[in-house]
Design a protein around this motif. Structure first.
Motif, mmCIF file in Angstrom:
data_model
loop_
_atom_site.group_PDB
_atom_site.id
_atom_site.type_symbol
_atom_site.label_atom_id
_atom_site.label_comp_id
_atom_site.label_asym_id
_atom_site.label_seq_id
_atom_site.Cartn_x
_atom_site.Cartn_y
_atom_site.Cartn_z
ATOM 1 N N ILE A 65 0.874 -1.175 0.000
ATOM 2 C CA ILE A 65 0.000 0.000 0.000
ATOM 3 C C ILE A 65 0.913 1.228 0.000
ATOM 4 O O ILE A 65 1.327 1.712 1.057
ATOM 5 N N ASP A 66 1.204 1.700 -1.163
ATOM 6 C CA ASP A 66 2.196 2.755 -1.346
ATOM 7 C C ASP A 66 1.583 4.114 -1.004
ATOM 8 O O ASP A 66 0.803 4.669 -1.781
ATOM 9 N N GLY A 116 -14.174 -4.589 -8.534
ATOM 10 C CA GLY A 116 -14.424 -4.639 -7.099
ATOM 11 C C GLY A 116 -13.152 -4.777 -6.278
ATOM 12 O O GLY A 116 -13.141 -4.512 -5.076
ATOM 13 N N ALA A 117 -12.065 -5.188 -6.953
ATOM 14 C CA ALA A 117 -10.824 -5.424 -6.216
ATOM 15 C C ALA A 117 -10.324 -4.137 -5.567
ATOM 16 O O ALA A 117 -9.827 -4.152 -4.436
ATOM 17 N N SER A 118 -10.465 -3.014 -6.272
ATOM 18 C CA SER A 118 -9.980 -1.761 -5.695
ATOM 19 C C SER A 118 -10.822 -1.369 -4.467
ATOM 20 O O SER A 118 -10.318 -0.770 -3.526
ATOM 21 N N TRP A 119 -12.085 -1.740 -4.479
ATOM 22 C CA TRP A 119 -12.919 -1.458 -3.291
ATOM 23 C C TRP A 119 -12.480 -2.313 -2.102
ATOM 24 O O TRP A 119 -12.547 -1.888 -0.955
ATOM 25 N N GLN A 120 -12.036 -3.540 -2.431
ATOM 26 C CA GLN A 120 -11.545 -4.392 -1.341
ATOM 27 C C GLN A 120 -10.341 -3.740 -0.672
ATOM 28 O O GLN A 120 -10.229 -3.691 0.549
ATOM 29 N N LYS A 123 -11.364 -0.838 1.392
ATOM 30 C CA LYS A 123 -11.974 -1.253 2.651
ATOM 31 C C LYS A 123 -10.908 -1.599 3.695
ATOM 32 O O LYS A 123 -11.003 -1.217 4.866
ATOM 33 N N GLU A 124 -9.876 -2.318 3.219
ATOM 34 C CA GLU A 124 -8.799 -2.688 4.141
ATOM 35 C C GLU A 124 -8.163 -1.446 4.755
ATOM 36 O O GLU A 124 -7.933 -1.376 5.963
ATOM 37 N N LYS A 134 2.765 -0.460 4.223
ATOM 38 C CA LYS A 134 3.135 -1.861 4.446
ATOM 39 C C LYS A 134 2.668 -2.721 3.280
ATOM 40 O O LYS A 134 1.879 -2.286 2.438
ATOM 41 N N SER A 135 3.120 -3.961 3.287
ATOM 42 C CA SER A 135 2.679 -4.908 2.265
ATOM 43 C C SER A 135 1.608 -5.809 2.880
ATOM 44 O O SER A 135 1.781 -6.304 3.989
ATOM 45 N N ILE A 136 0.472 -5.988 2.174
ATOM 46 C CA ILE A 136 -0.560 -6.868 2.719
ATOM 47 C C ILE A 136 -0.838 -7.999 1.736
ATOM 48 O O ILE A 136 -0.653 -7.856 0.525
#
Ligand code: ADP
Ligand code: MG
Lengths: 424, 267
Positions: A65-66, A116-120, A123-124, A134-136
């Protein structure tokens, strides 16, 4: 005529009678078998198509998550967190990972992942802003074409023709790395309708159905029971009540779409109730359910033995007391059975609701009875009309859910009826 | 057989101290007349038996006495029935208190599908006869005692009344009737659904109840009429043919129809 020959005649006729009995039994068994066969075919078809709707393919990815790219940090306010360009971040990630060559290959790559992936991702981050930087590891929803291919078509010849060579190569890489998998499709139950099949769910339709049935129940049950009691216990038996009775029976046989037209003309055009809402849907279904409830309610009241009424009246109970202390409690299971059956009919009803605009494409889950909404059977109708194969699957999935509700309601009705029978 | 023109009831249809007196009572079901101009008194604290072939109108007449016939739409009653000198068919009379005063026990035991206690307590509850729970308990106990059922059910007052045997159910119905403290009890063939032992118990009970209540009982069995009643009225096709002391009816009937019936030539 000697008794000897009479015996012989009887013996001969016995043979004929036995044969006709056996024949009749075979006809009966054949009809039952035909019915069962139809049921098996129907259920087999629906379940074979629909069960896969409850599973969804996901792609496991490690994504950084840059914060610089998204222009946010752990202290940013919510609207910034919400509006950050997660879609761009995902595209960057997969561009770096798979190295597509040229614009068209890049587009092919991005189309494998659901919007929908970008919404996921969003949400995170909203749930825990400390993840920024960090990297998730996250299970991303894939596009419906990939979903269908992975879930059912992979092994079939010719099934891969939808994808370009590059796409197939990437998919194969993911499979080799064990990153594509299926899991329970919770989206199907928590989302409203969507243009993207992999994001479309039945939550909106289910909530709409629930609200509509609540309106129907709270209108039709008290009115239906009151009408049944009045007609059965208090109304004078004359020409007028006879006409009322005949017309109630007729109403029960009126095609349901007629009630839709009536609802459109009266509730929407005359009284200005908002169209496409559970309120107006409930009103229309009430018109439809009332005759069923009244008829079954009257039957239940009639089934209370007259001796109970006599006992109460003989003790000096008034008519009201007799009805409310004795007749109604005994008739209640029967009335509830009729009501549940009426509600089950209302649950599956589509045609009248189309007339009052419940066919609209509604994404939001309705919160109250005057929010625009749709209902399960109409949702099924809408999806069945969509060309995407993923919608075909969801159509059957929604039918399975609807059947589940119907079975639950009818079982409740049967159980109630059993209790009623045990009473005497 | 047709009805007898200008028939005058033979014997002693009237008494000195009537509790109930019917005068010129006729009953119609729609067009069809079921009771013809009946004059009959029921004395205080007596048991009167109504006998006669089926369909002769015994039940119909009995149901006039607490206006249960009102519940049948097509039924119409003419004439007058005085209860303590008040005409119960007067327009101002409310049937609710009347039925508390003139109770009824039916042919088939018909307890409510509720507990034994609630069966007996129902009448007192709706009429407001008990001011407290203790009061109500007492009424229930006393009524069950009078109906000779207390000993058998006192340990299971809260189990369903429909779970009792037929004879017990009928005594429960009698207790339920007694609980509202009536003055008259009407019984329509109360033993016809019971076995001989249960019947004997009920007959014994009727004899005891006579002390406090006036009782009119319809019965199919002449032995029963002879055992429990002081006077007997013989009904025939809606007419009261003969009323006499029970002894007299069964030993020296005055009317030929009565004689024909009790000697078993029809019925
Ligand atoms: N509810 C009713 N409607 C019409 N006719 C009735 C009704 N009840 C009784 N009757 C008629 O009235 C007559 C007397 O009946 P009922 O009083 O029951 O006779 P019983 O009790 O002496 O056998 C019979 O002819 C019967 O058909
Ligand atoms: Mg009778």
């Amino acid at each position: 005529m000697t008794s000897q020959s009479t015996r012989e005649k009887v013996a001969r006729s016995m043979k004929r009678r036995r044969a006709s009995e056996a024949r009749f039994r075979i006809y009966g068994m054949m009809s039952v078998m035909f019915g069962m066969l139809c049921l098996v075919v129907l259920f087999g078809d629906i379940f074979s198509k629909g069960l896969s709707a409850f599973r969804q393919t996901i792609l496991t990815a490690d994504i950084v998550i840059d914060g610089d790219y998204l222009d946010i940090n752990a202290r940013s306010d919510v609207s910034d967190l919400m509006n950050a360009n997660y879609e761009g971040l995902l595209k960057e990630h997969f561009k770096n990972e798979m190295q597509p060559e040229g614009r068209s290959e890049r587009r092919d790559l991005y189309s494998l992942i659901s919007v929908g992936a970008s919404w996921q991702l969003q949400k995170e981050v909203l749930a825990d802003p400390n993840l920024i930087g960090k990297s998730i590891t996250i299970d991303l929803i894939v596009d419906d074409d990939v979903d269908q291919w992975f879930k059912r078509d992979r092994s079939k010849p010719g099934a891969s023709s939808r994808f370009s060579e590059a796409q197939l190569r990437w998919l194969q890489t993911w499979i080799d790395e064990d990153r594509l998998a299926t899991r329970f499709n919770s989206q199907f139950f928590v989302n409203g309708d969507s243009r993207e099949p992999e994001l479309a769910g039945i939550r909106g339709a289910m909530t709409g159905t629930l609200l509509t049935l609540l309106v129907t129940f709270f209108l039709s049950f008290p009115v239906g029971v009151a009408a049944a009691i009045y007609l059965e216990e208090f109304a004078p038996k004359n020409r007028l009540t006879e006409i009322v009775e005949i017309n109630i029976n007729n109403l029960a046989a009126v095609p349901s779409i007629t009630f839709g037209l009536l609802g459109l003309a009266i509730f929407i055009n005359m009284f200005g109730v908002a169209r496409s809402t559970p309120l107006v849907g409930g009103l229309v279904l009430t018109l439809m359910t009332l005759p069923t409830i009244i008829i079954s309610g009257r039957a239940a009241i009639k089934a209370v033995p007259p001796s109970i009424r006599e006992a109460a009246l003989g003790l000096g109970a008034s008519k009201m007391q007799t009805v409310f202390h004795h007749v109604l409690p005994l008739a209640m299971p029967g009335m509830l059975t009729g009501t549940i059956i009426g509600m089950a009919q209302a649950l599956g009803e589509t045609a009248p609701l189309l007339m009052i605009g419940m066919i609209a494409f509604v994404v939001d889950v309705p919160g109250f009875i005057n929010d625009p909404s749709t209902v399960l059977p109409v949702q099924i109708f809408l999806w069945s009309d969509s060309p995407e194969r993923a919608f075909t699957e969801r159509t059957s999935g929604a039918i399975i859910v609807l059947l589940g509700f119907l079975i639950i309601m009818n079982t409740a009705a049967v159980l109630l009826r059993r209790r009623l029978e045990r009473r005497w | 057989m047709a009805i007898i023109e200008n028939h005058k009831t033979v014997g002693i249809p009237l008494c000195k101290e009537p509790k109930l007196s019917a005068r010129d009572v006729s009953v119609f079901y729609g067009e069809k007349q079921a009771i013809f101009n009946v004059d009959l008194d029921i004395g205080a604290n007596e048991v009167i038996a109504l006998i006669g072939p089926s369909g002769c109108g015994k039940s119909t007449f009995l149901r006039c006495l607490n206006r249960m016939n009102d519940t049948i739409d097509i039924c119409r009653v003419t004439g007058s029935i005085l209860l303590d000198d008040n005409n119960i068919y007067d327009a101002r009379v409310d049937v609710v208190p009347l039925r508390a005063q003139v109770g009824m026990v039916f042919q088939k035991p018909n307890p409510f599908p509720k507990s034994i206690y609630d069966n007996v307590a129902y009448g007192p509850r709706i009429h407001g006869l008990a001011t407290s729970r203790v009061d109500l308990d007492e009424i229930v106990e006393k009524s069950l005692q009078r109906a000779g059922l207390w000993g058998e059910v006192k340990d299971r007052l809260h189990s369903p009344g429909t779970g009792l045997s037929g004879g017990q159910q009928q005594r429960l119905c009698i207790a339920r009737t007694i609980a509202v403290d009536p003055e008259v009890i009407l019984m329509d063939e109360p033993c016809s659904a019971l076995d001989p032992i249960a019947t004997a118990k009920i007959e014994e009970l009727i004899d005891e109840l006579r002390e406090n209540y006036t009782i009119a009982i319809v019965t199919h069995s002449m032995q029963q009429a002879a055992r429990v009643s002081q006077r007997t009225a013989y009904f025939h096709l809606g007419q009261v043919i003969e009323v006499n002391t029970t002894d007299k009816v069964f030993t020296t009937p005055q009317h030929q129809l009565t004689e024909a019936y009790i000697t078993g030539r029809f019925g």
